[in-house]
Design a protein around this motif. Structure first.
Motif, short mmCIF file in Angstrom:
data_model
loop_
_atom_site.label_atom_id
_atom_site.label_comp_id
_atom_site.label_asym_id
_atom_site.label_seq_id
_atom_site.Cartn_x
_atom_site.Cartn_y
_atom_site.Cartn_z
N ILE A 205 0.88 -1.28 -0.08
CA ILE A 205 -0.03 -0.13 -0.17
C ILE A 205 0.82 1.29 0.11
O ILE A 205 0.45 2.21 -0.69
CB ILE A 205 -1.09 0.06 1.14
CG1 ILE A 205 -2.14 -1.13 1.11
CG2 ILE A 205 -1.76 1.32 1.32
CD1 ILE A 205 -2.94 -1.24 2.24
N GLY B 115 2.28 -5.84 -8.07
CA GLY B 115 2.28 -6.97 -8.95
C GLY B 115 2.53 -8.39 -8.07
O GLY B 115 1.90 -8.58 -7.22
N ASN C 8 3.27 -11.33 -5.77
CA ASN C 8 3.76 -11.43 -4.32
C ASN C 8 3.72 -12.64 -3.65
O ASN C 8 3.03 -13.79 -4.13
CB ASN C 8 2.79 -10.46 -3.79
CG ASN C 8 1.31 -10.90 -3.61
OD1 ASN C 8 0.86 -11.61 -2.89
ND2 ASN C 8 0.63 -10.39 -4.87
N THR D 34 -0.60 -16.38 2.90
CA THR D 34 -1.33 -14.92 2.61
C THR D 34 -2.86 -14.94 3.15
O THR D 34 -3.35 -14.89 2.00
CB THR D 34 -1.28 -14.53 1.17
OG1 THR D 34 -1.29 -15.71 0.18
CG2 THR D 34 0.12 -14.11 0.71
N ALA D 35 -3.09 -15.43 4.06
CA ALA D 35 -4.28 -15.26 4.58
C ALA D 35 -5.58 -16.25 3.87
O ALA D 35 -5.11 -17.66 3.53
CB ALA D 35 -4.98 -14.06 4.83
N GLN E 48 -2.00 -19.44 -3.49
CA GLN E 48 -0.59 -19.30 -3.69
C GLN E 48 0.51 -20.31 -3.60
O GLN E 48 1.44 -20.47 -4.34
CB GLN E 48 -0.24 -17.94 -2.78
CG GLN E 48 -0.92 -16.58 -3.20
CD GLN E 48 -0.11 -15.33 -3.11
OE1 GLN E 48 0.89 -15.38 -2.12
NE2 GLN E 48 -0.49 -14.39 -3.76
N ASN F 74 -0.76 -13.99 -9.81
CA ASN F 74 -0.94 -12.87 -8.51
C ASN F 74 -1.04 -11.65 -8.56
O ASN F 74 0.15 -11.25 -9.17
CB ASN F 74 -0.74 -13.82 -7.34
CG ASN F 74 0.77 -14.09 -7.19
OD1 ASN F 74 1.29 -12.92 -6.30
ND2 ASN F 74 1.49 -14.86 -8.04
N SER F 75 -1.58 -10.66 -7.64
CA SER F 75 -1.42 -9.36 -7.61
C SER F 75 -1.77 -8.85 -6.13
O SER F 75 -2.30 -9.74 -5.28
CB SER F 75 -2.34 -8.92 -8.53
OG SER F 75 -3.54 -9.04 -7.89
N LEU F 76 -1.35 -7.46 -5.86
CA LEU F 76 -1.81 -7.11 -4.48
C LEU F 76 -2.74 -5.95 -4.72
O LEU F 76 -2.49 -5.34 -5.66
CB LEU F 76 -0.44 -6.57 -3.93
CG LEU F 76 0.50 -7.43 -2.91
CD1 LEU F 76 1.48 -6.53 -2.27
CD2 LEU F 76 -0.54 -7.63 -1.55
N SER F 77 -3.83 -6.03 -4.23
CA SER F 77 -4.89 -5.11 -4.50
C SER F 77 -4.32 -3.55 -3.75
O SER F 77 -4.51 -2.65 -4.38
CB SER F 77 -5.98 -5.31 -3.69
OG SER F 77 -6.76 -6.29 -4.15
N CYS F 78 -3.25 -3.32 -2.69
CA CYS F 78 -2.87 -2.51 -2.22
C CYS F 78 -4.01 -1.43 -2.04
O CYS F 78 -4.12 -0.25 -2.50
CB CYS F 78 -1.82 -1.63 -3.14
SG CYS F 78 -0.32 -2.49 -3.43
N PHE G 14 -7.29 -11.47 2.98
CA PHE G 14 -7.05 -10.50 3.71
C PHE G 14 -5.63 -10.15 3.53
O PHE G 14 -4.78 -10.85 3.40
CB PHE G 14 -7.37 -10.75 5.28
CG PHE G 14 -8.46 -10.75 5.73
CD1 PHE G 14 -9.68 -10.76 5.16
CD2 PHE G 14 -8.63 -11.17 7.20
CE1 PHE G 14 -11.05 -10.39 5.52
CE2 PHE G 14 -9.97 -11.13 7.79
CZ PHE G 14 -11.09 -10.94 6.95
N GLY G 15 -5.31 -8.56 3.35
CA GLY G 15 -3.95 -8.23 3.21
C GLY G 15 -4.06 -7.83 1.69
O GLY G 15 -2.87 -7.43 1.30
N SER H 159 -3.74 -10.00 -1.16
CA SER H 159 -3.31 -10.95 -1.96
C SER H 159 -4.16 -11.63 -2.66
O SER H 159 -4.95 -12.29 -2.15
CB SER H 159 -2.32 -11.72 -1.42
OG SER H 159 -0.84 -11.14 -0.84
N ASN H 160 -4.14 -11.60 -3.95
CA ASN H 160 -5.09 -12.13 -4.99
C ASN H 160 -4.35 -13.18 -5.70
O ASN H 160 -3.35 -13.09 -6.28
CB ASN H 160 -5.57 -11.28 -6.01
CG ASN H 160 -6.11 -10.10 -5.31
OD1 ASN H 160 -6.95 -10.08 -4.64
ND2 ASN H 160 -5.56 -8.62 -5.46
#
Lengths: 427, 432
Positions: free
Chosen positions: A170, A176, A178, B176-177, B183, B277-281, B415-416, B418-419
Motif C-alpha cells: 500500500i 504485482g 507477491n 497470505t491469509a 498461492q 497473482n497481484s496485490l490490491s494495495c 485479507f491483506g 493478495s489475490n
C-alpha cells in the motif's frame, strides 16, 4: 541460467540491534562491536538466558511515522515496513516513477512485485486474551459473551503474518506478483530467491524482498532454551567452546531489478543476484543431519543456478548460529561442497544475533557490503576453531575475499537449507 | 522461447467438512450437501457466531502411521498429513530414497500455531490474574516439554510433511491469509517450471475453529450469524448473504511433469496451466469495489496459461458470502471476461464447505480438477434471492450442472490484498 535476464540489486535496508541503517550495522560488524545486551523486553533477572540483541530505545514512530497504522500492526511489522521502505527508497524507484508519464504509472505499479519472509507471528499476540480468560474463569460461554468488551476488535488483523506484504504494498503501490513466506528461518532468503525468479520469468520488472522477525519474547526464549539452543553469554560461531545462539530482532530488505532496466535508469547498482539453492533434510522440526548433507546440496544447487564453480566464490557468509550441532554440520557441508578448499568464511550473528526469518536476508545485505569494501570481517568472539573442522577458514581477524562473489548460507527448522550467490558491483 | 514444463495433476487428497476423503467430499459437493452446523469442538454458545463447518468423524489418532511424528502434529497438521497420504495413494507414485531430492513440497499453512489448551496452560501458570508474568514459565510445575514448542513453529506442518513422506528437494510454506492455498499451488507451478524439482506435492491446511480463531473473526464481524440455519448460512452471491462460515481442513495435489505422468500411464485429472497473482494495495480486509487487483490476477493467470476468456467454461469463485467480496469478484470477472461472461458457469463451493482459510485455495483447486475430469460444475448451494450487483455471472444454482469443461479458473482473494488466480485445462484440450 544462461538465457535468463541478469538481476541487479539496487537498494537495501535493514534494522536490528546494531543499528537502524545498513551503514551503522556494517560499522558494528567491521569494528567488532556486538549488539548483544541484557534483555529489556521483560525483567529477565531470574531467567537462565538474560541477553539478546534487541532493538532498544527506538520508538516505533522513528521507523514508521503513521501512528494510526501502529494500532493495526505489531512490532515485527514495524521493522518489516521500515526496512522494506528503506530498500525501495534507496533504489531510487519511487523518484524514478515520478518522472514517468502519468498514464504509464498503473502498468509500472502492476509490474512492481513484493515478496516477504515473515516470522509468522508471536506467542505474546495471544496474551491479549488473558484478562478475558481470567474473567471468564474457564466458562467458555462467558468468554464468548464478553469477548467484544475485552479484546481489541482489530486483534486478528494486527497479527496477520502477511501484514508487511500488505502495508509495504500500500505504501509504495507495489501491486504485482507477491508472496508471503512463513518457513521459519528460511523465510527471508526464500523471499529473495522467489523475487529473483519472478524477474527471470518476466512476471515483474522490479521486486522487493523483505524478511522480518521478533523472537525476543519469553515463550520463544523458553522453548529454544529447553531445546538447548541458546547461549547464556556470547555467540561463538564454529568455536571449540560454542554453547548456542543468541536472539536478535529486526528486518532486512533488498530491491531487485532487471539489470538492463536498472542501467537504463542510471540506478546505483550495489550488486548482482546470481543464484539460489533450496533443500530440506526432511528430519522433522528441529533435527538435522550431522553429515552436512543439506548445506552441501544447497551450495551445489546455488552454484549450478548461478552458472559458476566453487573456484569463483570469493567468500562465504555462513549461517554460523553458534549451536554445537548446526555449526558442526554446516562446516562439514561447506568443506564437502568446496572440496576441502573453501574461500574465507565468516558469520554475523555474533554481532546482530539470530533474527530467524530475517537472519539470512540481513546476512545477504551485509555480504554485499563486505564485498564492496573488499573485506571478509573477522569473528571477534572466535577463540579457537573446533578441532573436528579446523580446516574451515574462519578467523578472528579480517580476511580478503578471493573474488567479488559471495555465497550466503541460511538454515532453519524443518531441515531447511538455502544458499544464495551474489556478486558485488564495483563501488 | 524454449519448451515450457507442462504440469499434470495426478493425485488429490482432501479432508474437508463435507467428507474425510476426496470421493466423499466430491460426492457431497455435487449433491450440494452442507458441511456447516453448530460448533461442537468447544462451547461456542456465548459467541455471536455459534456455527462452523467442522471436519467430522476424523480419526485423529490414526491420521498417519508414524506415532512419534503424530505427537508433534496439531489438529490441522493431522488433516494435512492424512490428505497428503491420500493424494500420493491416489496418484500411485510417491517419493523414494532414490528420487527424494527431486521432489518438492509447497504448503499454504494456517496462521494459528498455539492451541487453546496450550494457551490455557500458559495462562494458568503465568497469567492467572490476567496479566502475563514471564517468570511463571520458570515455575517448576509449568510443563517444560519442548514438544509443545516444536508443535507451534511456523513451519512445523511443512517439517512433519517432508519428514513423513521423505521429500528432500525444494520445500516452502506460504501464508497470505485466505489466498494461501492458491498461492501455494502457484508457487509449486513455478518451482516445477524452472526445473528445481521433477515432481511436487502442494496444498494447504488450516483450522481456526478454536476459541481464539473464532474470536478473531467474530470481532471483525466477518462471519454469518445465522445460528439457527447453519446449512443455509453460507450463500455466496445471494442477495441476503451476511458473512462467511468458518471451516477447516486440508487438500493436497500431486504434480508431475506431463510427459512423465503419461509415460507411466498415470490418470491425469487436469493440467495446472496458469498462475496469476497481484496485490490490491487497497485496504487490509476490503477488496476494491472496482475489482482492481483481482482483475490483474485473473488476466495474468489466463495469459500464463496462454488462454483467452472464451476458453474458460467454469470458474470456482472465491465467493466467501460476504457482501463486499462477492460484488468485487463479479466486477472483476465482468471486466476480464467481457462478452463471454454469460458463457461460463460460476459457483462458490464455500456454499457447502465453508471457508477453509489457508486451505481454501487448495481445496478449490482440487474441486476444479475434479470438475474437469467428471464434466460437472458443482452447485452454488443456497442461492435464492438475486443480488442485482452479482447478476452478471452465470451462477450454477439449484443443482450441479453436467457440462464439458475445457478449462477452469479458481480465484482466491485474501485479507491483506493478495489475490491468486489459477487456471486448469482438460487433458483432451491440452493434447488436442
Amino acid at each position: 541460467m544462461s538465457n535468463s535476464p541478469r538481476i541487479a540489486i539496487t537498494g537495501s535496508g535493514a534494522v536490528c540491534g546494531a543499528g537502524l541503517t545498513v551503514e551503522k550495522i556494517w560499522a558494528a560488524v567491521i569494528n567488532g562491536q556486538s549488539a548483544v545486551t541484557p534483555i529489556t523486553q521483560w525483567d529477565a533477572a531470574r531467567w537462565p538466558v538474560k541477553v539478546a540483541a534487541g532493538v532498544n530505545g527506538v520508538k516505533n514512530q522513528e521507523l514508521v511515522e503513521d501512528r494510526k497504522l501502529h494500532k493495526s500492526i505489531s512490532r515485527t511489522d514495524i521493522f518489516g515496513i521500515y526496512a522494506g521502505g528503506e530498500a525501495i527508497k534507496s533504489s531510487g524507484i519511487p523518484s524514478h516513477r515520478e518522472t514517468l508519464d502519468a498514464a504509464m504509472v498503473p502498468h509500472f505499479n502492476d509490474r512492481s512485485g513484493l515478496v516477504v519472509g515473515s516470522g509468522g507471528g508471536t506467542y505474546s499476540s495471544n496474551y491479549e486474551y488473558f484478562p478475558l480468560m481470567t474473567e471468564s474463569g474457564g466458562d467458555m460461554r462467558k468468554f464468548g459473551a464478553e469477548l467484544g468488551s475485552s479484546v481489541n476488535p482489530m486483534w486478528l488483523l494486527k497479527n496477520l503474518p502477511n501484514n508487511v506484504l500488505c502495508h509495504v504494498g500500500i505504501r509504495h503501490m507495489f501491486k504485482g506478483t507477491n508472496a508471503c513466506i512463513t518457513n521459519q528461518c528460511a523465510g527471508g532468503v526464500l523471499a529473495v530467491a522467489e523475487a529473483a525468479e519472478s524477474l527471470r520469468t518476466d512476471e515483474a520488472d522490479r521486486i522487493a524482498a523483505v524478511g522480518h522477525d521478533t523472537p525476543i519474547e519469553p515463550e520463544t526464549v523458553f522453548g529454544y532454551h529447553k531445546l538447548g539452543l541458546l547461549s547464556r553469554d556470547v555467540l561463538r560461531p564454529f568455536d571449540r567452546t560454542r554453547s548456542g545462539t543468541i536472539f536478535g530482532e529486526g528486518a532486512a530488505a533488498v530491491m531487485l531489478e532487471k539489470f538492463d532496466n536498472a542501467q537504463a535508469r542510471k540506478a546505483t547498482i550495489l550488486g548482482e543476484f546470481l543464484g539460489h539453492g533450496c533443500v530440506t533434510e526432511a528430519m522433522g522440526v528441529v533435527d538435522l543431519r550431522p553429515d552436512g548433507d543439506g548445506p552441501a546440496r544447497a551450495i551445489a544447487l546455488a552454484l549450478l543456478d548461478a552458472g559458476i564453480t566453487t573456484a569463483d566464490v570469493g567468500m562465504i557468509v555462513a549461517h554460523g548460529n553458534g549451536t554445537p550441532a548446526s555449526d558442526a554440520s554446516e562446516a562439514k557441508g561447506i568443506l564437502c561442497a568446496f572440496g576441502g578448499n573453501p574461500p574465507p568464511v565468516t558469520a554475523f550473528k555474533w554481532c546482530v544475533g539470530h533474527l530467524l526469518a530475517a537472519s539470512g536476508i540481513l546476512d545477504l545485505v551485509l555480504a554485499i557490503e563486505a564485498l564492496r569494501h573488499g573485506v571478509v570481517p573477522g569473528v571477534p568472539t572466535l577463540n579457537e576453531v573446533a578441532a573436528e573442522f579446523s580446516s574451515l577458514p574462519v578467523s578472528r581477524d579480517p580476511q580478503r575475499p578471493r573474488s567479488d562473489v559471495a555465497l550466503v548460507l541460511c538454515r532453519g527448522f524443518g531441515g531447511m537449507n538455502v544458499a544464495l550467490v551474489v556478486r558485488a558491483a564495483k563501488p | 522461447m524454449s519448451q515450457r514444463v507442462r504440469v499434470a495433476i495426478t493425485g488429490i487428497g482432501m479432508v474437508t467438512p463435507i467428507g474425510n476423503t476426496t470421493a466423499e467430499t466430491w460426492a457431497g459437493l455435487r449433491a450440494g450437501k452442507s458441511g456447516a452446523g453448530p460448533i461442537t469442538i468447544f462451547d461456542a454458545s456465548g459467541f455471536s457466531t455459534r456455527i462452523g463447518a467442522e471436519v467430522k468423524g476424523f480419526d485423529f489418532e490414526n491420521a498417519i502411521a508414524d506415532r512419534k511424528l503424530l505427537k508433534l502434529a496439531s489438529r490441522s497438521h493431522r488433516f494435512a498429513l492424512n490428505a497428503a497420504e491420500q493424494a500420493f495413494a491416489d496418484a500411485g507414485i510417491r517419493p523414494t530414497a532414490a528420487d527424494a531430492e527431486r521432489w518438492g513440497f509447497v504448503v499454504g499453512a494456517g496462521m494459528m500455531g498455539v492451541s487453546y489448551e496450550e494457551l490455557e496452560s500458559v495462562h494458568r501458570h503465568a497469567a492467572a490474574d490476567g496479566e502475563f508474568n514471564p517468570d511463571g514459565l520458570l515455575s517448576p510445575d509449568y510443563p517444560a516439554d519442548p514438544i509443545a514448542f516444536c508443535r507451534t513453529q511456523t513451519n512445523t506442518g511443512l517439517s512433519l510433511l517432508t519428514k513423513n513422506f521423505g521429500i528432500r528437494g525444494y520445500a516452502t510454506a506460504v501464508h497470505t491469509a485466505c489466498s494461501s492455498g492458491g498461492q501455494a499451488l502457484g508457487t509449486a507451478l513455478k518451482v516445477m517450471r524452472r526445473g528445481n524439482v521433477d515432481a511436487m506435492i502442494a496444498g494447504g491446511f488450516d483450522s481456526m475453529l478454536n476459541p481464539i480463531g473464532l474470536s478473531g473473526f467474530c470481532l471483525l464481524g466477518a462471519l454469518s450469524t445465522d445460528n439457527d440455519t447453519p446449512e443455509r448460512a453460507s450463500r455466496p452471491f445471494d442477495g441476503t448473504r451476511n458473512g462467511f462460515v468458518l471451516g477447516e481442513g486440508a487438500a493436497f495435489l500431486v504434480l508431475e511433469k506431463w510427459e512423465s505422468a503419461r509415460a507411466r500411464g498415470a490418470m491425469i485429472y487436469a493440467e495446472l496451466a496458469g498462475d496469476g497473482n497481484s496485490l490490491s494495495c487497497y485496504r487490509i480486509t476490503d477488496t476494491p469495489p472496482d475489482g482492481d487487483g483481482p482483475i490483474q490476477a485473473i488476466c495474468q493467470s489466463l495469459a500464463d496459461a496462454r488462454l483467452k476468456p472464451e476458453d474458460i467454461d467454469y470458474v470456482n469463485a472465491h465467493g466467501t458470502s460476504t457482501m463486499m467480496n462477492d460484488r468485487s469478484e463479479c466486477v472483476a470477472l465482468g471486466a476480464v471476461m467481457g462478452d463471454h461472461l454469460p458463457n461460463f458457469a460460476v459457483s462458490s463451493t464455500k456454499s457447502c464447505m465453508g471457508h477453509l482459510i489457508a486451505a481454501a485455495g487448495a481445496a478449490e483447486a482440487a474441486v476444479c480438477a475434479l470438475a474437469i475430469r467428471d464434466g460437472i460444475a458443482p452447485v452454488n448451494a443456497n442461492f435464492a434471492t438475486p443480488d442485482p450487483q452479482c447478476s452478471n455471472i452465470n451462477l450454477v444454482t439449484g443443482q450441479s450442472r453436467p457440462m464439458r469443461i475445457r478449462a477452469a479458473l479458481s480465484n482466491s482473494l485474501g485479507f491483506g490484498g493478495s489475490n491468486s488466480s489459477l487456471t486448469f485445462r482438460h487433458p483432451d484440450f491440452v493434447e488436442a
